[in-house]
Structure formats: structure tokens, C-alpha cells
Scaffold this motif. Structure first.
Motif, PDB file in Angstrom:
ATOM      1  N   HIS A   1      -3.882   8.181  -3.455  1.00 54.20           N
ATOM      2  CA  HIS A   1      -4.894   8.032  -2.405  1.00 54.20           C
ATOM      3  C   HIS A   1      -4.193   7.586  -1.119  1.00 54.20           C
ATOM      4  CE1 HIS A   1      -8.139   7.772  -5.571  1.00 54.20           C
ATOM      5  NE2 HIS A   1      -7.077   7.387  -6.270  1.00 54.20           N
ATOM      6  N   TRP A   2      -4.296   8.379  -0.058  1.00 50.44           N
ATOM      7  CA  TRP A   2      -3.664   8.080   1.225  1.00 50.44           C
ATOM      8  C   TRP A   2      -4.712   7.623   2.237  1.00 50.44           C
ATOM      9  CZ3 TRP A   2       1.556   8.348   2.112  1.00 50.44           C
ATOM     10  CH2 TRP A   2       2.345   9.080   1.195  1.00 50.44           C
ATOM     11  N   GLY A   3      -4.388   6.568   2.976  1.00 55.46           N
ATOM     12  CA  GLY A   3      -5.203   6.173   4.109  1.00 55.46           C
ATOM     13  C   GLY A   3      -4.905   7.027   5.324  1.00 55.46           C
ATOM     14  N   SER A   4      -5.451   6.635   6.470  1.00 58.50           N
ATOM     15  CA  SER A   4      -5.272   7.372   7.722  1.00 58.50           C
ATOM     16  C   SER A   4      -3.977   6.959   8.422  1.00 58.50           C
ATOM     17  CB  SER A   4      -6.457   7.107   8.656  1.00 58.50           C
ATOM     18  OG  SER A   4      -7.665   7.568   8.081  1.00 58.50           O
ATOM     19  N   GLY A   5      -3.394   7.905   9.130  1.00 58.03           N
ATOM     20  CA  GLY A   5      -2.227   7.607   9.948  1.00 58.03           C
ATOM     21  C   GLY A   5      -0.965   7.294   9.172  1.00 58.03           C
ATOM     22  N   CYS A   6      -0.869   7.743   7.935  1.00 63.12           N
ATOM     23  CA  CYS A   6       0.314   7.466   7.109  1.00 63.12           C
ATOM     24  C   CYS A   6       1.398   8.507   7.357  1.00 63.12           C
ATOM     25  CB  CYS A   6      -0.049   7.468   5.628  1.00 63.12           C
ATOM     26  SG  CYS A   6      -1.150   6.146   5.130  1.00 63.12           S
ATOM     27  N   TYR A   7       2.647   8.068   7.157  1.00 63.84           N
ATOM     28  CA  TYR A   7       3.799   8.952   7.297  1.00 63.84           C
ATOM     29  C   TYR A   7       4.746   8.725   6.128  1.00 63.84           C
ATOM     30  CZ  TYR A   7       8.293  10.797   8.868  1.00 63.84           C
ATOM     31  OH  TYR A   7       9.474  11.477   8.935  1.00 63.84           O
ATOM     32  N   ALA A   8       5.239   9.820   5.550  1.00 62.75           N
ATOM     33  CA  ALA A   8       6.245   9.746   4.484  1.00 62.75           C
ATOM     34  C   ALA A   8       7.412  10.659   4.823  1.00 62.75           C
ATOM     35  CB  ALA A   8       5.638  10.133   3.144  1.00 62.75           C
TER      36      ALA A   8
ATOM     37  N   HIS B   1      -0.647  -0.634  -5.563  1.00 62.24           N
ATOM     38  CA  HIS B   1      -1.463  -0.821  -4.359  1.00 62.24           C
ATOM     39  C   HIS B   1      -0.542  -1.206  -3.195  1.00 62.24           C
ATOM     40  CE1 HIS B   1      -4.503  -1.341  -7.530  1.00 62.24           C
ATOM     41  NE2 HIS B   1      -5.364  -0.928  -6.639  1.00 62.24           N
ATOM     42  N   ILE B   2      -0.516  -0.391  -2.173  1.00 62.32           N
ATOM     43  CA  ILE B   2       0.269  -0.657  -0.970  1.00 62.32           C
ATOM     44  C   ILE B   2      -0.716  -0.853   0.175  1.00 62.32           C
ATOM     45  CG2 ILE B   2       1.971   0.265   0.641  1.00 62.32           C
ATOM     46  CD1 ILE B   2       3.104   1.870  -1.740  1.00 62.32           C
TER      47      ILE B   2
ATOM     48  N   PRO C   1       5.663  -0.010 -11.787  1.00 63.79           N
ATOM     49  CA  PRO C   1       4.240  -0.044 -12.157  1.00 63.79           C
ATOM     50  C   PRO C   1       3.579  -1.402 -11.938  1.00 63.79           C
ATOM     51  CG  PRO C   1       5.484   1.119 -13.846  1.00 63.79           C
ATOM     52  CD  PRO C   1       6.488   0.525 -12.898  1.00 63.79           C
ATOM     53  N   GLY C   2       2.328  -1.346 -11.487  1.00 58.00           N
ATOM     54  CA  GLY C   2       1.501  -2.532 -11.392  1.00 58.00           C
ATOM     55  C   GLY C   2       1.712  -3.388 -10.170  1.00 58.00           C
ATOM     56  N   VAL C   3       2.551  -2.966  -9.236  1.00 60.49           N
ATOM     57  CA  VAL C   3       2.902  -3.784  -8.071  1.00 60.49           C
ATOM     58  C   VAL C   3       1.850  -3.639  -6.970  1.00 60.49           C
ATOM     59  CG1 VAL C   3       4.532  -3.907  -6.134  1.00 60.49           C
ATOM     60  CG2 VAL C   3       5.382  -3.890  -8.484  1.00 60.49           C
TER      61      VAL C   3
ATOM     62  N   GLU D   1      -2.725   5.547 -10.841  1.00 61.56           N
ATOM     63  CA  GLU D   1      -3.154   5.695  -9.462  1.00 61.56           C
ATOM     64  C   GLU D   1      -2.244   4.938  -8.487  1.00 61.56           C
ATOM     65  OE1 GLU D   1      -7.660   6.365  -8.845  1.00 61.56           O
ATOM     66  OE2 GLU D   1      -7.501   4.822 -10.403  1.00 61.56           O
ATOM     67  N   ILE D   2      -2.085   5.528  -7.305  1.00 67.57           N
ATOM     68  CA  ILE D   2      -1.366   4.928  -6.193  1.00 67.57           C
ATOM     69  C   ILE D   2      -2.315   4.892  -5.003  1.00 67.57           C
ATOM     70  CG2 ILE D   2       0.584   5.125  -4.609  1.00 67.57           C
ATOM     71  CD1 ILE D   2       2.078   6.659  -6.812  1.00 67.57           C
ATOM     72  N   PHE D   3      -2.450   3.716  -4.389  1.00 68.16           N
ATOM     73  CA  PHE D   3      -3.312   3.528  -3.223  1.00 68.16           C
ATOM     74  C   PHE D   3      -2.436   3.103  -2.053  1.00 68.16           C
ATOM     75  CE2 PHE D   3      -5.794   2.748  -7.015  1.00 68.16           C
ATOM     76  CZ  PHE D   3      -6.969   3.439  -6.784  1.00 68.16           C
ATOM     77  N   ILE D   4      -2.460   3.867  -0.969  1.00 73.02           N
ATOM     78  CA  ILE D   4      -1.610   3.625   0.194  1.00 73.02           C
ATOM     79  C   ILE D   4      -2.508   3.423   1.400  1.00 73.02           C
ATOM     80  CG2 ILE D   4       0.220   4.562   1.657  1.00 73.02           C
ATOM     81  CD1 ILE D   4       1.057   6.262  -0.832  1.00 73.02           C
TER      82      ILE D   4
END
Length: 204
Positions: free
Chosen positions: A78-85, A134-135, A149-151, A96-99
Motif C-alpha cells: 500500500h503506497w501513500g501519496s507523493g512517494c518515490y522509490a 509499517h513505514i 518482518p514486523g517492523v 502487507e507493506i504500508f508506506i
């Protein structure tokens, strides 16, 4: 995203589960085909945005991902707005990954939600487990960082290059190392200096 809900529920549930489910295999093949298509597009191709939206669980406005991108699934991220990779982001995203919004990810970063039991007989049967990552918002993850995992990483935090993040990191700190530890809080000095003794120009 067309991955069956039953497959998502299996991957996202806590505890050990076994790979090899035919429906899971088919769904992953379809996701990897979609990933291949993403990596063949130019950044200027309007089709790229549509492919990213199909591949990921969520894509916020202004998401920009350099190719090549690597991912187990995509549909768990799951990506938020304005993200860059930057180049060579690797997402082991059975879990799941939440950014969060405005997060920046450097080159060669790996986000790993999934592990395997230490017990050898379970690994022979392709057992695995997944714990979400969760980031937070406005995080900067430096080059060659691995997150396990789990961080959870808090808002506004910076993770220094080549760090191995094995446990939660709070908000508004600089953390670095293997394993990553909090080096210091983000402070007033950071308001005036962007790097070492280099002062931020007035008015920006």
C-alpha cells in the motif's frame, strides 16, 4: 488487483502456512507477468500508471517508482501519496507493506515481510510466515537498507544507508547500523544544515 481474497487472507493471516496452493500459484504467476509489463514501460508511458494501479493494493497520487522493480506479489503493498522509490526496490510482500505519504526509498532497498521456520522439516514443506511492515509518513530510507518482518518505522525518521532494520524505530530520529539503532533525534541543527557543515540556503 485480481488476486483472490482467499489467497490474500491466507498470506495475511498470522502464523505458519504452506505454499503450493494451486490458486495461489496461478495468482502469483499473473502478478509476476504484470510486474514484467511494468518493468518494460517507459516512465513517460501513460500505461505505466494504470499497470501500477493494477499491481499494487494502493497507489497514492504522484507515486514514482524507478525500474527495475522486484516484488513477490505487489497486491500486498500500500503506497501513500507523493512517494518515490529508486532503482532495484525489492518487496517480499507476501505479508502487507504500508508506506506513508512522501516517503523516499533509496536504491537497492529490500522490504521483507516473510520468513521461514528454523525447523528443517517445515522448510522442506515450503512453510512460511508473514508479518506486516509499517513505514510512516515522510520517512527517508537510504541506499541498500533491509527492513525485516514486523517492523514499524515512525514518521519523519531517516534510516541510514546499508542498515539492517530488525526492530521498531520511533518517529523523528536518525537510525543506522546492523542492526539499526537510534543514533540521535532530528534536531534544530537539521533545520539549518542539510549535510555535515553545508548550510541550507536562506529562504527555502
Amino acid at each position: 488487483m485480481t488476486v483472490p481474497q482467499r489467497v490474500l487472507d491466507l498470506m495475511h493471516s498470522p502464523g505458519v502456512y504452506f505454499c503450493g496452493d494451486p490458486e495461489m500459484d496461478q495468482a502469483q504467476r499473473e502478478q509476476l507477468d504484470l510486474l514484467y509489463d511494468i518493468n518494460q514501460t517507459r516512465q513517460s508511458d501513460p500505461k505505466r500508471r494504470e499497470l501500477l494501479s493494477r499491481f499494487f493494493a494502493e497507489t497514492g497520487d504522484g507515486l514514482y517508482i524507478e525500474s527495475p522493480l522486484h516484488a513477490n506479489w505487489g497486491c500486498s503493498t500500500h503506497w501513500g501519496s507523493g512517494c518515490y522509490a529508486n532503482f532495484n526496490l525489492t518487496l517480499v510482500d507476501d505479508g502487507e507493506i504500508f508506506i506513508g505519504d512522501h516517503t523516499l526509498i533509496g536504491p537497492n532497498v529490500t522490504l521483507v515481510t516473510t520468513g521461514h521456520p528454523i525447523r528443517p522439516d517445515l522448510r522442506e514443506r515450503y512453510a512460511q510466515f508473514s508479518e506486516p511492515i509499517h513505514i510512516g509518513r515522510n520517512v527517508w530510507i537510504g541506499a541498500n537498507v533491509t527492513v525485516l518482518p514486523g517492523v514499524t518505522i515512525g514518521d519523519n525518521t531517516v534510516i541510514g544507508a546499508c542498515s539492517l532494520v530488525t526492530k521498531d524505530i520511533p518517529a523523528s530520529v536518525v537510525a543506522i547500523g546492523q542492526p539499526a539503532r537510534v543514533l540521535r533525534e532530528i534536531n534544530d541543527h537539521d533545520r539549518d544544515y542539510y549535510w555535515r557543515d553545508r548550510r541550507i540556503p536562506a529562504g527555502i
